[in-house]
Design an enzyme around this catalytic site. Structure first.
Site, PDB file in Angstrom:
ATOM      1  N   LYS A   1       0.829  -1.211   0.000  1.00 46.37           N
ATOM      2  CA  LYS A   1       0.000   0.000   0.000  1.00 46.37           C
ATOM      3  C   LYS A   1       0.863   1.261   0.000  1.00 46.37           C
ATOM      4  CE  LYS A   1      -3.240   2.964   0.639  1.00 46.37           C
ATOM      5  NZ  LYS A   1      -4.253   3.264  -0.363  1.00 46.37           N
TER       6      LYS A   1
ATOM      7  N   CYS B   1      -3.634  10.821   1.245  1.00 42.89           N
ATOM      8  CA  CYS B   1      -2.935   9.561   0.960  1.00 42.89           C
ATOM      9  C   CYS B   1      -1.533   9.826   0.421  1.00 42.89           C
ATOM     10  CB  CYS B   1      -3.710   8.747  -0.069  1.00 42.89           C
ATOM     11  SG  CYS B   1      -5.446   8.613   0.352  1.00 42.89           S
TER      12      CYS B   1
HETATM   13  N1  SAJ Z   1      -1.868  14.794  -9.080  1.00 35.91           N
HETATM   14  C1  SAJ Z   1      -1.029  15.539  -9.882  1.00 35.91           C
HETATM   15  N2  SAJ Z   1      -0.672  15.051 -11.103  1.00 35.91           N
HETATM   16  C2  SAJ Z   1      -1.116  13.854 -11.556  1.00 35.91           C
HETATM   17  C3  SAJ Z   1      -1.962  13.079 -10.729  1.00 35.91           C
HETATM   18  C4  SAJ Z   1      -2.329  13.576  -9.496  1.00 35.91           C
HETATM   19  O1  SAJ Z   1      -0.610  16.649  -9.509  1.00 35.91           O
HETATM   20  O2  SAJ Z   1      -0.759  13.498 -12.683  1.00 35.91           O
HETATM   21  C5  SAJ Z   1      -2.266  15.301  -7.753  1.00 35.91           C
HETATM   22  C6  SAJ Z   1      -3.759  15.494  -7.572  1.00 35.91           C
HETATM   23  O3  SAJ Z   1      -4.184  16.722  -8.084  1.00 35.91           O
HETATM   24  C7  SAJ Z   1      -3.900  15.409  -6.073  1.00 35.91           C
HETATM   25  C8  SAJ Z   1      -2.835  14.383  -5.696  1.00 35.91           C
HETATM   26  O4  SAJ Z   1      -1.934  14.322  -6.790  1.00 35.91           O
HETATM   27  O5  SAJ Z   1      -3.590  16.621  -5.443  1.00 35.91           O
HETATM   28  C9  SAJ Z   1      -3.366  13.001  -5.427  1.00 35.91           C
HETATM   29  O6  SAJ Z   1      -4.375  12.629  -6.360  1.00 35.91           O
HETATM   30  P1  SAJ Z   1      -4.528  11.179  -6.989  1.00 35.91           P
HETATM   31  O7  SAJ Z   1      -5.710  11.207  -7.883  1.00 35.91           O
HETATM   32  O8  SAJ Z   1      -3.262  10.744  -7.588  1.00 35.91           O
HETATM   33  O9  SAJ Z   1      -4.738  10.224  -5.765  1.00 35.91           O
HETATM   34  P2  SAJ Z   1      -5.704  10.193  -4.467  1.00 35.91           P
HETATM   35  O10 SAJ Z   1      -4.957  10.767  -3.308  1.00 35.91           O
HETATM   36  O11 SAJ Z   1      -7.057  10.714  -4.748  1.00 35.91           O
HETATM   37  O12 SAJ Z   1      -5.828   8.611  -4.273  1.00 35.91           O
HETATM   38  C10 SAJ Z   1      -4.648   7.823  -4.142  1.00 35.91           C
HETATM   39  C11 SAJ Z   1      -4.730   6.671  -5.125  1.00 35.91           C
HETATM   40  N3  SAJ Z   1      -3.434   5.980  -5.203  1.00 35.91           N
HETATM   41  C12 SAJ Z   1      -2.824   5.761  -6.393  1.00 35.91           C
HETATM   42  O13 SAJ Z   1      -3.282   6.154  -7.437  1.00 35.91           O
HETATM   43  C13 SAJ Z   1      -1.557   4.980  -6.333  1.00 35.91           C
HETATM   44  C14 SAJ Z   1      -5.819   5.720  -4.677  1.00 35.91           C
HETATM   45  O14 SAJ Z   1      -5.842   4.564  -5.479  1.00 35.91           O
HETATM   46  C15 SAJ Z   1      -5.594   5.313  -3.221  1.00 35.91           C
HETATM   47  O15 SAJ Z   1      -6.653   4.507  -2.755  1.00 35.91           O
HETATM   48  C16 SAJ Z   1      -5.593   6.561  -2.379  1.00 35.91           C
HETATM   49  O16 SAJ Z   1      -4.527   7.384  -2.827  1.00 35.91           O
HETATM   50  C17 SAJ Z   1      -5.412   6.169  -0.936  1.00 35.91           C
HETATM   51  O17 SAJ Z   1      -6.425   6.113  -0.218  1.00 35.91           O
HETATM   52  O18 SAJ Z   1      -4.303   5.830  -0.531  1.00 35.91           O
END
Ligand code: SAJ
Length: 432
Positions: A215, A269
């Site tokens: 995780k 996360c």
């Molecule tokens: N972000 C970027 N650029 C990107 C992708 C995301 O700047 O290309 C930013 C987003 O705007 C946000 C942050 O990253 O601020 C996180 O967003 P996210 O969509 O990547 O992830 P979370 O936090 O919504 O959810 C993550 C997910 N983990 C992965 O994709 C590996 C989700 O599957 C997990 O369940 C969750 O964390 C968790 O609960 O741990």
């Protein structure tokens, strides 16, 4: 475990993960009791409503509450399966705090009986599931716990991390593969039987420590890759090159897949979990630590860029578009957008307006400086400066003719056709 309607499940923590999980299990016909420390959450769920915004969750919860398969309480009751989905925050020095997990385990201990299964879903440092086992062994010396002696255990204990994406939780709870780490292989098999009731994705078993690290690894992988994109955006600014175009072009390579830069990384996360790895092995994690610092540093860079843009337009009203940590959700935890808006409000006060369709009121950190909440149409009418902080669909859809004359800082790359103001062509350097 008998037929679905015989199965009793207790889900501890009715947050972004616990409530959807409880509702999905209740939909299978199992009798689910959701536990939360907040009376408000318990009352809301018992009246068939939800306290969080998530696609289709309201309809599902009202349905299962009406059918009588989901109810909520502050008090744990006996059950067959206990799912722990409480927060694991970190302290100022980035040390993980598993206090809520241990509290949840303590509350379960009193009602445990032979044959029960305990599953931890909260993101946790490696070794936490064993700590839960040790705590239960101490509190219930009458029960044989798994993995301590060679003999068969009375209860099963496993770690199975949630891995759903906010905004797609109900879909991903069913479709995603699950990693199930048992204290013993027998524990893993017992937990697997439970997940098979509602998961369509593959359920892969391993031991608890490997599942815990998996995780943390997933979210650190994403953080490091976003850090790469954010670092590129700084390099591109310095070079006067459009980073979005460079990434689009580089991603045409069959083995390159760069993520998107933004104002930093938010949420509970990805901005948190990598620290659990760094804290556990500080000398082995220079890359993971640096990625965290790069992503947090990107927010400071955006604040500096936005400040320079505002100062180039004395007296003009500023619209900050978005406060959420990412697109199309109402979650503001660890949000870089909120950090940028706070910094601008602290400096420019009443000139700052916030557009956030997912907020009914503004956080105090903004309103105390005189910032107002307005809608996107009003922002287009009244604000010559627009700072795009979140890529909500409603912002993406604003056509060029409505924003052509604006001074724009687009931290999400949603308006590639926007003419760049002269002040933005010169990179802003952060004081080191
Ligand atoms: N972000 C970027 N650029 C990107 C992708 C995301 O700047 O290309 C930013 C987003 O705007 C946000 C942050 O990253 O601020 C996180 O967003 P996210 O969509 O990547 O992830 P979370 O936090 O919504 O959810 C993550 C997910 N983990 C992965 O994709 C590996 C989700 O599957 C997990 O369940 C969750 O964390 C968790 O609960 O741990």
């Amino acid at each position: 475990m008998g037929s679905d309607s015989d199965l009793k499940v207790v889900v501890l923590g009715l947050g972004y993960i616990g409530l959807p999980t409880a509702a999905v299990i209740a939909r299978t016909g199992a009798r689910v009791l959701g536990i939360d420390v907040s009376d408000h959450v318990v009352e809301t769920v018992n009246s068939g409503r939800v306290h969080i915004e998530e696609v289709d969750l309201d309809g599902l919860v009202s349905g299962v509450v009406a059918r009588g398969t989901l109810r909520a309480s502050t008090q744990v009751e006996p059950a067959d399966v206990f799912v722990i989905a409480v927060p694991t925050p970190f302290s100022d020095d980035h040390a993980p705090n598993i206090g809520y997990v241990l509290q949840a385990a303590t509350s379960i201990a009193a009602v445990l009986k032979p044959g029960d299964t305990i599953i931890l879903e909260s993101t946790s440092p490696v070794g936490t599931t064993e700590q839960v086992r040790d705590l239960l062994a101490k509190l219930r010396p009458d029960l044989r716990v798994p993995g301590r002696t060679g003999e068969a255990a009375d209860i099963a204990i496993a770690y199975c991390p949630e891995r759903v994406l906010p905004g797609r939780i109900l879909v991903e709870l069913i479709d995603n593969d699950r990693v199930i780490g048992g204290i013993t292989p027998r524990c893993a098999r017992k937990a697997l039987t439970f997940y098979r009731r509602f998961v369509r994705g593959a359920c892969v078993t391993t031991n608890a420590r490997a599942a815990e690290m998996t995780k943390l690894t997933e979210n650190a992988f994403r953080d490091v890759n976003i850090a790469f994109a954010n670092e590129l955006s700084l390099v591109a600014d310095t070079m006067g090159v459009d980073v979005w175009e460079v990434i689009r072009l580089a991603n045409r390579h069959p083995r390159v897949n760069i993520l998107q830069p933004g104002p930093g990384v938010g949420g509970h996360c990805i901005a948190v979990d990598p620290w659990f790895l760094v804290h556990a092995a500080p000398d082995q994690t220079p890359l993971i630590r640096t990625a965290r610092l790069v992503n947090d540093g990107k927010t400071d860079h955006v604040i500096a860029q936005a400040t320079a843009l505002v100062e180039a337009h004395p007296g003009a009203s500023i619209a900050c578009l978005g406060l959420a940590f990412k697109a199309n959700i109402d979650d503001f935890r660890e949000s870089p957008a909120l950090r940028v808006a706070d910094a601008l409000a602290a400096r420019f006060g009443e000139r700052v307006a916030i557009v956030e369709p997912y907020a009914r009121t503004l956080p105090v950190s903004l309103s105390r400086h005189g910032a107002r909440l307005i809608d996107v149409d009003t922002a287009i009418e009244r604000c010559p400066i627009m700072i795009v902080l979140v890529d909500h669909d409603v912002f993406r859809s604003v056509p060029l003719e409505e924003r052509r004359d604006k001074a724009v800082l687009d931290t999400r790359g949603i308006w590639p056709d926007q003419p760049q103001p002269a002040s933005m062509l010169q990179p802003v350097r952060l004081a080191s």
